[in-house]
Scaffold this active site. Structure first.
Site, PDB file in Angstrom:
ATOM      1  CG  HIS A 197      -0.699  22.869   5.973  1.00 51.86           C
ATOM      2  ND1 HIS A 197      -1.809  22.923   6.791  1.00 51.86           N
ATOM      3  CD2 HIS A 197      -0.734  21.645   5.377  1.00 51.86           C
ATOM      4  CE1 HIS A 197      -2.489  21.773   6.671  1.00 51.86           C
ATOM      5  NE2 HIS A 197      -1.860  20.991   5.824  1.00 51.86           N
ATOM      6  CG  HIS A 226      -7.201  26.751  12.287  1.00 51.10           C
ATOM      7  ND1 HIS A 226      -6.594  26.765  11.054  1.00 51.10           N
ATOM      8  CD2 HIS A 226      -8.503  27.018  12.060  1.00 51.10           C
ATOM      9  CE1 HIS A 226      -7.500  27.044  10.115  1.00 51.10           C
ATOM     10  NE2 HIS A 226      -8.662  27.202  10.710  1.00 51.10           N
ATOM     11  CD  GLU A 277      -2.988  29.468  11.515  1.00 45.17           C
ATOM     12  OE1 GLU A 277      -3.396  28.325  11.271  1.00 45.17           O
ATOM     13  OE2 GLU A 277      -1.881  29.891  11.140  1.00 45.17           O
TER      14      GLU A 277
HETATM   15  C1  LIG Z   1      -3.724  27.021   8.248  1.00 45.07           C
HETATM   16  C2  LIG Z   1      -2.953  25.782   8.460  1.00 45.07           C
HETATM   17  O1  LIG Z   1      -2.345  25.248   7.577  1.00 45.07           O
HETATM   18  C3  LIG Z   1      -2.923  25.227   9.792  1.00 45.07           C
HETATM   19  O2  LIG Z   1      -2.725  26.284  10.615  1.00 45.07           O
HETATM   20  C4  LIG Z   1      -4.196  24.621  10.264  1.00 45.07           C
HETATM   21  O3  LIG Z   1      -4.375  25.051  11.579  1.00 45.07           O
HETATM   22  C5  LIG Z   1      -4.162  23.154  10.333  1.00 45.07           C
HETATM   23  O4  LIG Z   1      -5.413  22.781  10.849  1.00 45.07           O
HETATM   24  P1  LIG Z   1      -5.618  21.344  11.496  1.00 45.07           P
HETATM   25  O5  LIG Z   1      -4.674  21.253  12.684  1.00 45.07           O
HETATM   26  O6  LIG Z   1      -7.069  21.318  11.855  1.00 45.07           O
HETATM   27  O7  LIG Z   1      -5.219  20.352  10.431  1.00 45.07           O
HETATM   28  N1  LIG Z   2      -0.462  27.841   9.830  1.00 41.56           N
HETATM   29  C1  LIG Z   2       0.128  26.528   9.866  1.00 41.56           C
HETATM   30  C2  LIG Z   2      -0.013  25.967  11.240  1.00 41.56           C
HETATM   31  O1  LIG Z   2      -0.381  26.665  12.168  1.00 41.56           O
HETATM   32  C3  LIG Z   2       0.321  24.555  11.493  1.00 41.56           C
HETATM   33  O2  LIG Z   2       0.142  23.746  10.349  1.00 41.56           O
HETATM   34  P1  LIG Z   2       0.617  22.220  10.536  1.00 41.56           P
HETATM   35  O3  LIG Z   2       2.074  22.268  10.938  1.00 41.56           O
HETATM   36  O4  LIG Z   2      -0.243  21.619  11.609  1.00 41.56           O
HETATM   37  O5  LIG Z   2       0.415  21.585   9.190  1.00 41.56           O
END
Ligand SMILES: CC(=O)[C@@H](O)[C@H](O)COP(=O)(O)O
Ligand SMILES: NCC(=O)COP(=O)(O)O
Length: 247
Positions: free
Chosen positions: A200, A43, A72
């Site tokens: 998440h 992301h 993402e």
């Molecule tokens: C969209 C989501 O919930 C996660 O994919 C996100 O990538 C978390 O981002 P951080 O790792 O920056 O917290």
């Molecule tokens: N889209 C959720 C993700 O890629 C990871 O979320 P998290 O496990 O870091 O909260």
């Protein structure tokens, strides 16, 4: 079979903390692939707090044809410095999937999804371009979201259910209501013709309950908890533990 996509953001957090090259995000990806994960997620954010554009490129080169690659981000976040913007990165590396997430720069992490009735018109050209370059398009949505027929009509193929509230409810021992909201959201999305991802704050503790409640769950993307657990158990063992839960 629900695909496990390991989010490697937190590898980059640790690496950036010393401004050097270790831990190596591509080596972490290789370890996860050898352990059997079906995908890698990153992301990249405009402030480059963790995953950077060069990470996105390096992972694209090593993942191609091996496992799914999910990028993402917020497609409306402006390019800044060496961050070219999510769509520019997608054009460049053509990942398997792009998951659109409406995060603002000031957020510590993702904490909400799109409101499809409100956002569908602004999303239309973005979705069209991503489909044109061959990416599967997924939209990050809250449990309880509506408007899935409109999302299908503009070319969206999946939703990703934001599971932060589920994880919080699970930790507080009051999971039923939020789990049912997620299950109902998944059913309505699948009825509209969308496949369903989730992510998440999913963890080894809460994933099994969630998976059992969501028939046909296509993918979970997991990072923060998984990387934290790997500090105790090792990355390969931790990935295998998640795969066992998903069987
Ligand atoms: C969209 C989501 O919930 C996660 O994919 C996100 O990538 C978390 O981002 P951080 O790792 O920056 O917290
Ligand atoms: N889209 C959720 C993700 O890629 C990871 O979320 P998290 O496990 O870091 O909260």
């Amino acid at each position: 079979m629900t695909l496990l996509s390991v989010n490697l953001n937190k590898i980059a957090v640790l690496r950036n903390s010393r401004g050097d090259t270790e831990p190596d995000i591509t080596r972490a990806a290789q370890t996860c692939i050898e352990a059997g994960c079906g995908g890698i997620t990153v992301h990249p954010r405009p402030d480059q707090r963790h995953v950077r554009p060069d990470d996105v490129r390096a992972l694209a080169a090593m993942l191609r044809g091996r496992v799914e690659y999910n990028i993402e981000g917020n497609p409306f976040a402006d390019a800044r410095g060496s961050y070219p913007g999510l769509i520019a990165l997608a054009r460049e590396v053509r990942p398997t999937q792009v998951t659109l997430v409406p995060d603002s720069d000031g957020q510590i992490t993702s904490d909400h999804g799109f409101e499809l009735e409100r956002d569908i018109d602004t999303l239309r050209p973005i979705v069209a371009e991503l489909r044109h370059i061959g990416c599967r398009v997924s939209l990050f949505v809250d449990s309880g979201a509506t408007g899935f027929e409109a999302a299908v009509a503009i070319g969206v193929q999946r939703i990703e259910i934001y599971t932060g509230p589920y994880a919080h409810a699970f930790a507080e021992g009051r999971v039923h209501e939020e789990l049912e909201r997620c299950a109902d959201t998944a059913r309505r999305a699948q009825h509209a013709g969308l496949a369903v991802n989730a992510g998440h704050d999913l963890s080894q503790a809460n994933l099994g309950t969630f998976k059992a409640a969501i028939p046909g769950l296509a993918e979970v993307s997991i990072g923060h908890a998984l990387i934290g657990e790997a500090l105790y158990e090792g990355l390969s063992t931790t990935v295998r533990n998640y795969l066992q839960i998903l069987r």
